[in-house]
Design a protein around this motif. Sequence first.
Motif, PDB file in Angstrom:
ATOM      1  N   ASP A 165       0.824  -1.211   0.000  1.00 51.19           N
ATOM      2  CA  ASP A 165       0.000   0.000   0.000  1.00 51.19           C
ATOM      3  C   ASP A 165       0.858   1.262   0.000  1.00 51.19           C
ATOM      4  N   GLU A 166       1.922   1.239   0.827  1.00 55.90           N
ATOM      5  CA  GLU A 166       2.794   2.412   0.932  1.00 55.90           C
ATOM      6  C   GLU A 166       3.520   2.686  -0.380  1.00 55.90           C
ATOM      7  N   LYS A 167       3.972   1.602  -1.018  1.00 57.24           N
ATOM      8  CA  LYS A 167       4.775   1.743  -2.240  1.00 57.24           C
ATOM      9  C   LYS A 167       3.954   2.266  -3.406  1.00 57.24           C
ATOM     10  N   LEU A 168       2.694   1.886  -3.458  1.00 60.33           N
ATOM     11  CA  LEU A 168       1.875   2.209  -4.629  1.00 60.33           C
ATOM     12  C   LEU A 168       0.868   3.310  -4.323  1.00 60.33           C
ATOM     13  N   ARG A 169       1.273   4.196  -3.416  1.00 62.25           N
ATOM     14  CA  ARG A 169       0.384   5.296  -3.052  1.00 62.25           C
ATOM     15  C   ARG A 169       0.286   6.278  -4.226  1.00 62.25           C
ATOM     16  N   GLY A 170      -0.842   6.952  -4.323  1.00 61.63           N
ATOM     17  CA  GLY A 170      -0.997   7.975  -5.361  1.00 61.63           C
ATOM     18  C   GLY A 170      -1.709   7.440  -6.575  1.00 61.63           C
ATOM     19  N   ALA A 171      -1.917   8.334  -7.534  1.00 61.54           N
ATOM     20  CA  ALA A 171      -2.660   7.949  -8.738  1.00 61.54           C
ATOM     21  C   ALA A 171      -1.838   6.978  -9.565  1.00 61.54           C
ATOM     22  N   PRO A 172      -2.424   5.859  -9.988  1.00 66.23           N
ATOM     23  CA  PRO A 172      -1.661   4.878 -10.761  1.00 66.23           C
ATOM     24  C   PRO A 172      -1.336   5.395 -12.164  1.00 66.23           C
ATOM     25  N   ARG A 173      -0.115   5.084 -12.612  1.00 69.30           N
ATOM     26  CA  ARG A 173       0.240   5.385 -14.003  1.00 69.30           C
ATOM     27  C   ARG A 173      -0.482   4.380 -14.897  1.00 69.30           C
ATOM     28  N   PRO A 174      -0.812   4.764 -16.124  1.00 71.17           N
ATOM     29  CA  PRO A 174      -1.445   3.778 -17.005  1.00 71.17           C
ATOM     30  C   PRO A 174      -0.476   2.634 -17.282  1.00 71.17           C
ATOM     31  N   PRO A 175      -0.980   1.394 -17.305  1.00 72.85           N
ATOM     32  CA  PRO A 175      -0.078   0.253 -17.506  1.00 72.85           C
ATOM     33  C   PRO A 175       0.601   0.280 -18.862  1.00 72.85           C
ATOM     34  N   GLY A 176       1.899   0.028 -18.882  1.00 68.02           N
ATOM     35  CA  GLY A 176       2.654  -0.026 -20.128  1.00 68.02           C
ATOM     36  C   GLY A 176       2.642  -1.432 -20.703  1.00 68.02           C
ATOM     37  N   ALA A 177       3.503  -1.662 -21.695  1.00 68.75           N
ATOM     38  CA  ALA A 177       3.568  -2.984 -22.329  1.00 68.75           C
ATOM     39  C   ALA A 177       4.047  -4.021 -21.313  1.00 68.75           C
ATOM     40  N   ASN A 178       5.071  -3.644 -20.535  1.00 68.30           N
ATOM     41  CA  ASN A 178       5.546  -4.517 -19.473  1.00 68.30           C
ATOM     42  C   ASN A 178       4.955  -4.018 -18.161  1.00 68.30           C
ATOM     43  N   HIS A 179       4.142  -4.844 -17.562  1.00 63.02           N
ATOM     44  CA  HIS A 179       3.374  -4.362 -16.415  1.00 63.02           C
ATOM     45  C   HIS A 179       3.440  -5.339 -15.248  1.00 63.02           C
ATOM     46  N   LEU A 180       3.544  -4.747 -14.053  1.00 64.04           N
ATOM     47  CA  LEU A 180       3.537  -5.530 -12.820  1.00 64.04           C
ATOM     48  C   LEU A 180       2.241  -5.219 -12.081  1.00 64.04           C
ATOM     49  N   ALA A 181       1.381  -6.221 -11.930  1.00 65.36           N
ATOM     50  CA  ALA A 181       0.121  -6.029 -11.218  1.00 65.36           C
ATOM     51  C   ALA A 181       0.203  -6.755  -9.884  1.00 65.36           C
ATOM     52  N   ILE A 182      -0.129  -6.040  -8.819  1.00 65.43           N
ATOM     53  CA  ILE A 182      -0.084  -6.644  -7.491  1.00 65.43           C
ATOM     54  C   ILE A 182      -1.465  -7.220  -7.189  1.00 65.43           C
ATOM     55  N   GLY A 183      -1.504  -8.514  -6.895  1.00 65.83           N
ATOM     56  CA  GLY A 183      -2.775  -9.180  -6.622  1.00 65.83           C
ATOM     57  C   GLY A 183      -3.401  -8.668  -5.336  1.00 65.83           C
ATOM     58  N   HIS A 184      -4.711  -8.541  -5.349  1.00 60.03           N
ATOM     59  CA  HIS A 184      -5.442  -8.054  -4.193  1.00 60.03           C
ATOM     60  C   HIS A 184      -6.422  -9.124  -3.747  1.00 60.03           C
ATOM     61  N   ARG A 185      -6.368  -9.512  -2.488  1.00 58.27           N
ATOM     62  CA  ARG A 185      -7.396 -10.371  -1.905  1.00 58.27           C
ATOM     63  C   ARG A 185      -7.566 -11.703  -2.613  1.00 58.27           C
ATOM     64  N   GLN A 186      -6.472 -12.331  -3.014  1.00 58.64           N
ATOM     65  CA  GLN A 186      -6.603 -13.706  -3.493  1.00 58.64           C
ATOM     66  C   GLN A 186      -6.343 -14.638  -2.309  1.00 58.64           C
ATOM     67  N   ALA A 187      -6.876 -15.841  -2.401  1.00 59.65           N
ATOM     68  CA  ALA A 187      -6.661 -16.826  -1.350  1.00 59.65           C
ATOM     69  C   ALA A 187      -5.458 -17.678  -1.715  1.00 59.65           C
ATOM     70  N   VAL A 188      -4.561 -17.888  -0.741  1.00 58.23           N
ATOM     71  CA  VAL A 188      -3.380 -18.731  -0.951  1.00 58.23           C
ATOM     72  C   VAL A 188      -3.327 -19.760   0.176  1.00 58.23           C
ATOM     73  N   SER A 189      -3.136 -21.002  -0.171  1.00 59.03           N
ATOM     74  CA  SER A 189      -3.004 -22.043   0.843  1.00 59.03           C
ATOM     75  C   SER A 189      -1.798 -22.912   0.538  1.00 59.03           C
ATOM     76  N   MET A 190      -1.212 -23.447   1.597  1.00 56.60           N
ATOM     77  CA  MET A 190      -0.137 -24.403   1.413  1.00 56.60           C
ATOM     78  C   MET A 190      -0.696 -25.794   1.685  1.00 56.60           C
ATOM     79  N   VAL A 191      -0.404 -26.722   0.781  1.00 50.45           N
ATOM     80  CA  VAL A 191      -0.868 -28.099   0.930  1.00 50.45           C
ATOM     81  C   VAL A 191       0.355 -28.982   1.155  1.00 50.45           C
ATOM     82  N   LEU A 192       0.388 -29.677   2.287  1.00 50.51           N
ATOM     83  CA  LEU A 192       1.502 -30.569   2.613  1.00 50.51           C
ATOM     84  C   LEU A 192       0.964 -31.995   2.669  1.00 50.51           C
ATOM     85  N   ALA A 193       1.431 -32.825   1.749  1.00 56.74           N
ATOM     86  CA  ALA A 193       0.915 -34.194   1.680  1.00 56.74           C
ATOM     87  C   ALA A 193       1.433 -35.015   2.855  1.00 56.74           C
ATOM     88  N   VAL A 194       0.572 -35.880   3.373  1.00 54.39           N
ATOM     89  CA  VAL A 194       0.978 -36.849   4.391  1.00 54.39           C
ATOM     90  C   VAL A 194       1.954 -37.822   3.730  1.00 54.39           C
TER      91      VAL A 194
END
Lengths: 92, 184
Positions: free
Chosen positions: B12-41
């Motif tokens: 949040d701190e790093k990307l404060r302010g009005a976003p620049r329009p995305p260029g050809a090479n773009h880095l999008a930060i995911g928001h509110r995705q679910a991530v789980s770790m699965v460890l097999a027995v």
Amino acid sequence: MASLITCPHCGVRPKEEFAIRGDASLVRPAPTASDEAWHDYVYVRANPRGRTLEHWQHVGGCRRFLVVERDTFTHEVHSVTDGAAFARENGK
Amino acid sequence: MIRDYYNRNALDEKLRGAPRPPGANHLAIGHRQAVSMVLAVAGEEDSVEKLLSSATEFTGRFSAPGEWLVVSENDTPEGLQRRLDALCSDKAHIVDQSEARVLFRISGPSMRRILAKGIGLDLDPNVFATGASANALCGHIAVNLARTGEDAFELLTPRSFAESLFDNLMTMGREYDLTAAFAA
């Protein structure tokens, strides 16, 4: 030092992803063994020229312990085995 | 308190302010995705892998033998946990990582050149095909790298390393005008 290690789980990786955890050929003495035997096991290490067995941990990848057989003189890597598989094969 | 972490992105701190329009090479930060770790027995690694690859709602990413990271765009963390429990509860341990990992989604024609500056992996499509994933170091930061398309990759990194990895990626991509913003 060998600069590329072929991890059995992750493929060819640069050595920066690994941490060397020491000699893999040591055998832990029996709990009742003499103090000298334990002292040797814990503290005394050879500095071999040629083929060595070492524990390498793939900390930047799968985080598994591997047993790397490499040559300290030619930097050649002869084999890389998963630590658990190595222990099973050698009955440890 | 956990809810706060989930709702407050580490960048949040790093990307404060009005976003620049995305260029050809773009880095999008995911928001509110679910991530789980699965460890097999122990002994169930193969069957868990089969179950994960048969699922269509999410993707499992290889992390280590018997260990995968599962990312879902549409589930809440609790929803993903329930879904994975239903899928393989007796064969694997499931640990929610939604607050602990930050998702970097990067795409663009120069992506392979940008990533080559920090990651010691062969990213040729014949070697690292779409759908492939691996743990690797980016600079000195441990990431899970997944290829989601010909020129599209996703990086998962521990939350506390997110700001450093963001700075790294922006430096790596400066030559190619890499832009960054939160994912829509």
